[in-house]
Structure formats: structure tokens, C-alpha cells
Design a protein around this motif. Structure first.
Motif, PDB file in Angstrom:
ATOM      1  N   LEU A 124       0.812  -1.216   0.000  1.00  0.00           N
ATOM      2  CA  LEU A 124       0.000   0.000   0.000  1.00  0.00           C
ATOM      3  C   LEU A 124       0.848   1.270   0.000  1.00  0.00           C
ATOM      4  O   LEU A 124       0.507   2.260  -0.653  1.00  0.00           O
ATOM      5  CB  LEU A 124      -0.920   0.016   1.227  1.00  0.00           C
ATOM      6  CG  LEU A 124      -2.007  -1.061   1.298  1.00  0.00           C
ATOM      7  CD1 LEU A 124      -2.773  -0.957   2.609  1.00  0.00           C
ATOM      8  CD2 LEU A 124      -2.973  -0.928   0.124  1.00  0.00           C
ATOM      9  N   ARG A 151      -4.627   7.460  -3.659  1.00  0.00           N
ATOM     10  CA  ARG A 151      -3.954   6.333  -4.314  1.00  0.00           C
ATOM     11  C   ARG A 151      -4.058   5.073  -3.471  1.00  0.00           C
ATOM     12  O   ARG A 151      -4.336   3.985  -3.985  1.00  0.00           O
ATOM     13  CB  ARG A 151      -2.486   6.685  -4.572  1.00  0.00           C
ATOM     14  CG  ARG A 151      -1.711   5.601  -5.320  1.00  0.00           C
ATOM     15  CD  ARG A 151      -0.224   5.932  -5.360  1.00  0.00           C
ATOM     16  NE  ARG A 151       0.346   6.038  -4.022  1.00  0.00           N
ATOM     17  CZ  ARG A 151       0.665   4.974  -3.268  1.00  0.00           C
ATOM     18  NH1 ARG A 151       0.445   3.735  -3.728  1.00  0.00           N
ATOM     19  NH2 ARG A 151       1.190   5.143  -2.077  1.00  0.00           N
ATOM     20  N   THR A 155      -6.214   1.663  -4.324  1.00  0.00           N
ATOM     21  CA  THR A 155      -5.558   0.351  -4.314  1.00  0.00           C
ATOM     22  C   THR A 155      -6.341  -0.638  -3.456  1.00  0.00           C
ATOM     23  O   THR A 155      -6.554  -1.793  -3.846  1.00  0.00           O
ATOM     24  CB  THR A 155      -4.118   0.472  -3.781  1.00  0.00           C
ATOM     25  OG1 THR A 155      -3.388   1.383  -4.605  1.00  0.00           O
ATOM     26  CG2 THR A 155      -3.427  -0.884  -3.778  1.00  0.00           C
ATOM     27  N   ASP A 159      -8.222  -4.027  -4.729  1.00  0.00           N
ATOM     28  CA  ASP A 159      -7.986  -5.346  -4.143  1.00  0.00           C
ATOM     29  C   ASP A 159      -9.300  -5.978  -3.679  1.00  0.00           C
ATOM     30  O   ASP A 159      -9.548  -7.172  -3.893  1.00  0.00           O
ATOM     31  CB  ASP A 159      -7.025  -5.232  -2.954  1.00  0.00           C
ATOM     32  CG  ASP A 159      -5.619  -4.852  -3.384  1.00  0.00           C
ATOM     33  OD1 ASP A 159      -5.320  -4.964  -4.583  1.00  0.00           O
ATOM     34  OD2 ASP A 159      -4.828  -4.429  -2.512  1.00  0.00           O
TER      35      ASP A 159
END
Length: 303
Positions: A124, A151, A155, A159
């Protein structure tokens, strides 16, 4: 019914994630997110067992002692097989909840910003200092938009959605494989299976109707006798033994073409007050029955 349950579960998840869920943005993130992701799924699983008629058909009277030891173990094996089938049906709602929650991403974002798994935190944080990033991760879901924060959240959501789609694909694939296996190993034809399901549905509907009518007649007779102080009229009711026989799980056999426990009881009954109906037994030998077709007395089974 299955699609309706999935839609209802998805709607409930949307309401929970919008109205109820609020990430604490501290050290409780992981536990809080995990609870919202898994506990409602567990509740839906238990509700599936509670609402299943087959569950109570299996469990009613199971704890009483029944004759010889081999028969008891055989009965426990039969009950375990039936409960496995109940579990497959009951898992639809919890799996739908988890899949929808992962596609939404909020619970996963909250939970994973509170995790202490170094390898995932490196994934991360990217190029940032790991120690500093770990301190900031837990507060990310509550902070306003900023390039670095966005960001990381993007992410996390990516996921989560990947896991959601993988779960959906695996569920559909496994379901398709089980149905194909059951159909490929079926000892009966497609049209007979279709007739069988229609018969069980009609018998269930008529059973409710006849039970209600008979119970009403018996209640009226008892109340009339009570209030009018007169002897009760004779009304024939099934014996405890008869009720027990038709309440058991029925295992299909191609040798005896019975479509339910009531059908078998009517055909095999030797009571003097029952008319013997012409047998429908086959002269052939019984085929090996796949597990998917073992029990056929549940109207809502998915064949």
C-alpha cells in the motif's frame, strides 16, 4: 427465489454500508471492518438453517434413543448428509453478502488500514517510509481527498473488488460443476425428474390444505362436544407411527418408484383400515444413486 434472496441481500448490504457503517479510523479498524464483513454473513447462514424445513425434519427426535447401534449410526450419517445439503442452500445468502461487500469496498478498506501485516503495508505504501505510512494508514478512511491518500484507497478498493469478483466466479463455477455432476450421474431421465419436482410441490400444497381442513374439523368437534356437553363424534386421525413415518427423510431408489415418504407409506401400509393400492415397484435392480439425488422430499431443493 434464489435471485430474489441475492437481490435482498445486496440491498441490505448497501443500506448497512451507507447508513450504519462508520470506520473508527484508529486501532479498531481491522476488527470493526472484519465484523461488518463476516458477522452479518454468519447471521444469514444461521437464519438459513433456522428457516429450512429440512433442518427441523432432521433434528426433531434425533436425540432420543432409537434401537440398535448400527441403525443409529446409519441415521446419523443420513442426517449429516441432509444437513450438508441444507448448508449448500443456506450458504447462498452469506456468500452474496460477502461478495457484495467486497465489491463495495468500504469494509475491506477500513479493515486493511488497521492491519499490521508488513508485506501488505509495503504494497500500500509504495515508495513512502513504511513507519510513517503505517501511522497514517488507520486514519486514511476519515481524511479528506489528497493524492497519496486517494492512491492508497483506490488500491484497497481495487484489491477488494478483485476478491469480490473471484468469490462470485468461484461460487458460480462450483455450483455449475455440482449441478452438472448431479445431472450426469442421475439414474432418472430429465422428464421424470421434472415430473418428480412437480409432484412434490403439489403434494406439499395439498398437505397444507388437508392438514388445515382436518385440524379445523377436529377443533370444531372438540369445541362442540365441550360446549354442548355431548359425546364427541368419531374422527379418524393418523397414528403417531404414521406421522413419524411420513416425517422421515426419503431416499430415492430406482427399484421402488416412490416420489415421497407419503407415497411410500400409502403403498407399503399394511394397516387394516388402509386400502392397498396397486404397487409401482420395478422388477429391475436398484441403481447407485448419486449424493445429489439422495433426498427428494424437500420442495425447495435445487436439482
Amino acid at each position: 427465489m434464489g435471485l430474489g434472496l441475492v437481490a435482498l441481500t445486496a440491498g441490505g448490504e448497501q443500506i448497512f454500508s451507507t447508513v450504519v457503517f462508520s470506520c473508527p479510523c484508529n486501532q479498531l479498524n481491522f476488527l470493526y471492518g472484519l465484523v461488518f464483513l463476516l458477522v452479518p454473513a454468519l447471521a444469514l447462514l444461521l437464519l438459513g438453517f433456522i428457516l429450512s424445513e429440512r433442518t427441523w425434519k432432521v433434528l426433531t427426535g434425533m436425540c432420543r434413543k432409537h434401537g440398535r447401534e448400527p441403525r443409529r449410526w446409519r441415521r446419523l450419517f443420513t442426517a449429516g448428509s441432509a444437513l450438508c445439503r441444507v448448508s449448500c442452500i443456506a450458504l447462498v445468502a452469506p456468500c452474496s453478502w460477502i461478495a457484495m461487500a467486497l465489491l463495495n469496498g468500504k469494509y475491506y478498506e477500513c479493515a486493511m488500514t488497521g492491519t499490521n501485516v508488513t508485506a501488505y503495508n509495503k504494497h500500500l505504501c509504495g515508495d513512502k517510509s513504511l513507519d510513517q505510512c503505517q501511522l497514517e494508514l488507520s486514519s486514511l478512511p476519515c481524511l479528506g481527498p489528497k493524492e497519496d491518500r486517494q492512491r492508497v484507497l483506490i488500491t484497497l478498493r481495487a484489491d477488494s473488488q478483485i476478491l469480490g469478483w473471484l468469490l462470485i466466479a468461484s461460487i458460480m463455477l462450483s455450483n455449475l460443476l455440482m449441478i452438472c455432476m448431479a445431472r450426469c450421474t442421475s439414474p432418472i431421465s430429465y422428464l421424470q425428474l421434472k415430473f418428480w419436482r412437480t409432484y412434490v410441490q403439489e403434494e406439499s400444497n395439498l398437505m397444507d390444505s388437508y392438514s388445515s381442513k382436518h385440524a379445523k374439523e377436529l377443533a370444531e368437534r372438540n369445541l362442540k362436544s365441550f360446549f354442548n356437553h355431548q359425546p364427541p363424534e368419531n374422527i379418524s386421525t393418523p397414528s403417531n407411527r404414521a406421522w413419524k413415518k411420513i416425517s422421515s427423510l426419503y431416499k430415492f431408489s430406482t427399484k421402488d418408484h416412490y416420489y415421497s415418504t407419503i407415497h411410500r407409506y400409502v403403498e407399503e401400509s399394511c394397516d387394516d383400515d388402509m386400502m392397498r393400492i396397486a404397487s409401482v415397484k420395478s422388477s429391475g435392480t436398484a441403481d447407485n444413486i448419486p449424493a445429489a439425488l439422495d433426498f427428494v422430499d424437500d420442495v425447495r431443493m435445487a436439482l
